[in-house]
Design an enzyme around this catalytic site. Structure first.
Site, PDB file in Angstrom:
ATOM      1  N   CYS A 192      13.749  30.853 130.555  1.00  0.00           N
ATOM      2  CA  CYS A 192      13.121  31.297 129.294  1.00  0.00           C
ATOM      3  C   CYS A 192      12.488  32.688 129.393  1.00  0.00           C
ATOM      4  O   CYS A 192      12.200  33.312 128.372  1.00  0.00           O
ATOM      5  CB  CYS A 192      12.082  30.290 128.834  1.00  0.00           C
ATOM      6  SG  CYS A 192      12.809  28.677 128.511  1.00  0.00           S
ATOM      7  N   ASN A 222      13.221  25.870 120.826  1.00  0.00           N
ATOM      8  CA  ASN A 222      13.187  26.717 122.023  1.00  0.00           C
ATOM      9  C   ASN A 222      14.624  27.154 122.354  1.00  0.00           C
ATOM     10  O   ASN A 222      15.443  26.331 122.762  1.00  0.00           O
ATOM     11  CB  ASN A 222      12.575  25.906 123.167  1.00  0.00           C
ATOM     12  CG  ASN A 222      12.445  26.703 124.451  1.00  0.00           C
ATOM     13  OD1 ASN A 222      13.055  27.762 124.594  1.00  0.00           O
ATOM     14  ND2 ASN A 222      11.674  26.180 125.389  1.00  0.00           N
ATOM     15  N   HIS A 258       7.818  34.118 123.656  1.00  0.00           N
ATOM     16  CA  HIS A 258       8.858  33.102 123.812  1.00  0.00           C
ATOM     17  C   HIS A 258       8.410  31.881 123.012  1.00  0.00           C
ATOM     18  O   HIS A 258       7.247  31.495 123.051  1.00  0.00           O
ATOM     19  CB  HIS A 258       9.021  32.751 125.287  1.00  0.00           C
ATOM     20  CG  HIS A 258       9.816  31.500 125.497  1.00  0.00           C
ATOM     21  ND1 HIS A 258      11.055  31.322 124.917  1.00  0.00           N
ATOM     22  CD2 HIS A 258       9.549  30.356 126.185  1.00  0.00           C
ATOM     23  CE1 HIS A 258      11.517  30.131 125.261  1.00  0.00           C
ATOM     24  NE2 HIS A 258      10.617  29.519 126.018  1.00  0.00           N
TER      25      HIS A 258
HETATM   26  O1  UT7 Z   1      10.493  27.147 127.565  1.00  0.00           O
HETATM   27  C1  UT7 Z   1      10.037  26.910 128.871  1.00  0.00           C
HETATM   28  C2  UT7 Z   1       8.707  26.403 128.841  1.00  0.00           C
HETATM   29  N1  UT7 Z   1       8.662  25.086 128.265  1.00  0.00           N
HETATM   30  C3  UT7 Z   1       7.550  24.703 127.736  1.00  0.00           C
HETATM   31  O2  UT7 Z   1       6.678  25.528 127.682  1.00  0.00           O
HETATM   32  C4  UT7 Z   1       7.354  23.291 127.266  1.00  0.00           C
HETATM   33  C5  UT7 Z   1       5.959  22.892 127.607  1.00  0.00           C
HETATM   34  N2  UT7 Z   1       5.596  21.535 127.266  1.00  0.00           N
HETATM   35  C6  UT7 Z   1       5.472  21.085 126.003  1.00  0.00           C
HETATM   36  O3  UT7 Z   1       5.768  21.802 125.064  1.00  0.00           O
HETATM   37  C7  UT7 Z   1       4.902  19.719 125.787  1.00  0.00           C
HETATM   38  O4  UT7 Z   1       4.364  19.238 126.991  1.00  0.00           O
HETATM   39  C8  UT7 Z   1       5.901  18.702 125.216  1.00  0.00           C
HETATM   40  C9  UT7 Z   1       6.216  19.026 123.788  1.00  0.00           C
HETATM   41  C10 UT7 Z   1       7.159  18.702 126.058  1.00  0.00           C
HETATM   42  C11 UT7 Z   1       5.314  17.291 125.243  1.00  0.00           C
HETATM   43  O5  UT7 Z   1       4.083  17.262 124.547  1.00  0.00           O
HETATM   44  P1  UT7 Z   1       2.806  16.556 125.197  1.00  0.00           P
HETATM   45  O6  UT7 Z   1       1.746  16.601 124.196  1.00  0.00           O
HETATM   46  O7  UT7 Z   1       2.562  17.229 126.519  1.00  0.00           O
HETATM   47  O8  UT7 Z   1       3.308  15.081 125.362  1.00  0.00           O
HETATM   48  P2  UT7 Z   1       3.449  14.204 126.693  1.00  0.00           P
HETATM   49  O9  UT7 Z   1       4.583  14.684 127.524  1.00  0.00           O
HETATM   50  O10 UT7 Z   1       2.097  14.101 127.311  1.00  0.00           O
HETATM   51  O11 UT7 Z   1       3.845  12.822 126.044  1.00  0.00           O
HETATM   52  C12 UT7 Z   1       2.954  12.090 125.199  1.00  0.00           C
HETATM   53  C13 UT7 Z   1       3.640  10.810 124.738  1.00  0.00           C
HETATM   54  C14 UT7 Z   1       4.319  10.046 125.870  1.00  0.00           C
HETATM   55  O12 UT7 Z   1       4.109   8.666 125.639  1.00  0.00           O
HETATM   56  P3  UT7 Z   1       3.007   7.851 126.492  1.00  0.00           P
HETATM   57  O13 UT7 Z   1       3.423   8.012 127.926  1.00  0.00           O
HETATM   58  O14 UT7 Z   1       1.713   8.517 126.188  1.00  0.00           O
HETATM   59  O15 UT7 Z   1       3.142   6.470 125.950  1.00  0.00           O
HETATM   60  C15 UT7 Z   1       5.781  10.360 125.697  1.00  0.00           C
HETATM   61  O16 UT7 Z   1       6.630   9.334 126.168  1.00  0.00           O
HETATM   62  O17 UT7 Z   1       4.687  11.118 123.810  1.00  0.00           O
HETATM   63  C16 UT7 Z   1       5.888  10.466 124.192  1.00  0.00           C
HETATM   64  N3  UT7 Z   1       7.029  11.292 123.782  1.00  0.00           N
HETATM   65  C17 UT7 Z   1       7.621  11.170 122.567  1.00  0.00           C
HETATM   66  N4  UT7 Z   1       7.355  10.394 121.518  1.00  0.00           N
HETATM   67  C18 UT7 Z   1       8.124  10.544 120.428  1.00  0.00           C
HETATM   68  C19 UT7 Z   1       7.671  12.267 124.475  1.00  0.00           C
HETATM   69  N5  UT7 Z   1       8.662  12.795 123.743  1.00  0.00           N
HETATM   70  C20 UT7 Z   1       8.647  12.130 122.557  1.00  0.00           C
HETATM   71  C21 UT7 Z   1       9.421  12.245 121.401  1.00  0.00           C
HETATM   72  N6  UT7 Z   1       9.111  11.430 120.356  1.00  0.00           N
HETATM   73  N7  UT7 Z   1      10.419  13.131 121.270  1.00  0.00           N
END
Ligand code: UT7
Length: 325
Positions: A115, A282, A252
């Site tokens: 990225c 993204n 980005h």
């Molecule tokens: O481009 C390169 C750089 N990339 C990035 O910068 C991405 C950085 N990370 C992020 O943008 C975020 O961490 C995400 C969008 C990927 C995830 O958001 P988050 O607020 O960090 O969520 P999380 O990973 O802590 O997940 C929270 C909950 C989980 O459930 P439990 O374990 O709390 O029960 C996930 O399983 O959300 C669940 N979850 C979803 N639920 C519905 C994860 N993906 C989904 C989904 N729909 N698509």
């Protein structure tokens, strides 16, 4: 003192026609439109058609950039394509773009910094220009991330899209001070200790397969805000400027919450951030030139303004460029 500066003389972009909305994804994986919007800001993404290659997206963006720079393909003496989703293992996508543009001189190569690829490519092009080795460089970010996504993994497949953006970077004489037009400072970094937080689980010499993107999102998020705020601070310091001097940040586009968090850390008015993540998701190395082209064409970014481009991605890699438009 007279110096050579690299000025963005034209911008262009291209998005595949096919759009997938969050509700479309609700049918494929266990997710909701509300979750995706609240956690990421993403509403839709463009996806390349079957047979539409990264080089095809790149060529369309490049043609737009050449037109806006009022240059012909023949004026280009270097092509750098930032991509993690090359058409083929080799030759480079850049040489394919060169062929499709009908250019038979100069050099062409790819850069792989995920990225952050566009910042790496722009910094490299700037150094070629400053060294007197190129006059007009096509710097392209182009990706078909849809081809490396695991469409059954809801934690990653909702986040990415396909697209391409391009700029023409041209040599211009400046006075060596901050009033000059063009790139005034740039910094790139990497830290391979974080390889396993964002990667593809396949490759030529490891599995012999293409593999799928894997990410520990929460961990990447935490590093992103810290590293981005820090590298923006570095380019400001290098050019003896402060946050208030910035007219626009073109980041980005990974997650709206990362953009907001970085703005808060830098104490920058969120209205100065160009945001396209809701429309494009993204698009990795393509996201900055896509957003830049939009903000230039709709008249937000105007000549003389101070613009910062910044990115962070797999590796980890991260970087920023400060330029006077
Ligand atoms: O481009 C390169 C750089 N990339 C990035 O910068 C991405 C950085 N990370 C992020 O943008 C975020 O961490 C995400 C969008 C990927 C995830 O958001 P988050 O607020 O960090 O969520 P999380 O990973 O802590 O997940 C929270 C909950 C989980 O459930 P439990 O374990 O709390 O029960 C996930 O399983 O959300 C669940 N979850 C979803 N639920 C519905 C994860 N993906 C989904 C989904 N729909 N698509």
């Amino acid at each position: 003192m007279s110096v050579i500066r690299s000025v963005i003389s034209g911008t262009g972009s291209y998005l595949p026609q096919n759009i997938i909305t969050n509700s479309d994804l609700e049918e494929k994986v266990d997710t909701t439109d509300e979750w995706i919007i609240e956690r990421t800001g993403i509403r839709q993404r463009h996806i390349a058609a079957e047979g539409e290659l990264t080089s095809d997206l790149a060529v369309n963006a490049a043609k737009n950039a050449l037109e806006s720079a009022s240059l012909e393909a023949d004026d280009i003496d270097l092509i750098i394509v930032a991509t993690s989703t090359a058409d083929q293992t080799f030759p480079s996508t850049a040489t394919t773009v060169q062929r499709k543009l009908g250019i038979i001189k100069g050099a062409a190569f790819d850069i792989q910094a995920v990225c952050s690829g566009f910042i790496y490519a722009l910094t490299t092009a700037d150094n070629f220009i400053k060294a007197g080795q190129a006059k007009n460089v096509l710097v392209i970010g182009a990706e078909t991330f849809s081809r490396i996504l695991d469409w059954e993994d809801r934690t990653t497949c909702v986040l990415f899209g396909d697209g391409a953006g391009a700029v023409v970077l041209s040599a211009q004489t400046g006075d060596g001070n901050n009033d000059d037009q063009g790139i005034l400072a740039s910094r790139i970094h990497s830290d391979g200790r974080y390889n396993d937080l964002l990667y593809v689980d396949g490759g030529v010499s490891s599995t012999g397969t293409i593999g799928h993107l894997r990410m520990k999102g929460r961990e990447v998020f935490r590093h992103a805000v810290v590293n981005l705020a820090s590298v923006v601070g570095e380019v400001l310091e290098d050019s003896k400027m402060v946050s208030d001097d910035i007219d626009w940040i073109v980041p980005h586009q990974a997650n709206k919450r990362i953009l907001d968090g970085t703005a808060r850390k830098l104490k920058i008015d969120p209205n100065k951030i160009v945001i396209t993540v809701h429309k494009h998701a993204n698009t990795s190395a393509a996201s900055i030139p896509l957003a830049l082209d939009e903000a230039v064409r709709d008249g937000r970014i105007t000549r003389g303004q101070i613009v910062i481009l910044e990115a962070m991605g797999g590796g980890f890699t991260w970087g920023a460029c400060l330029l006077r438009w």
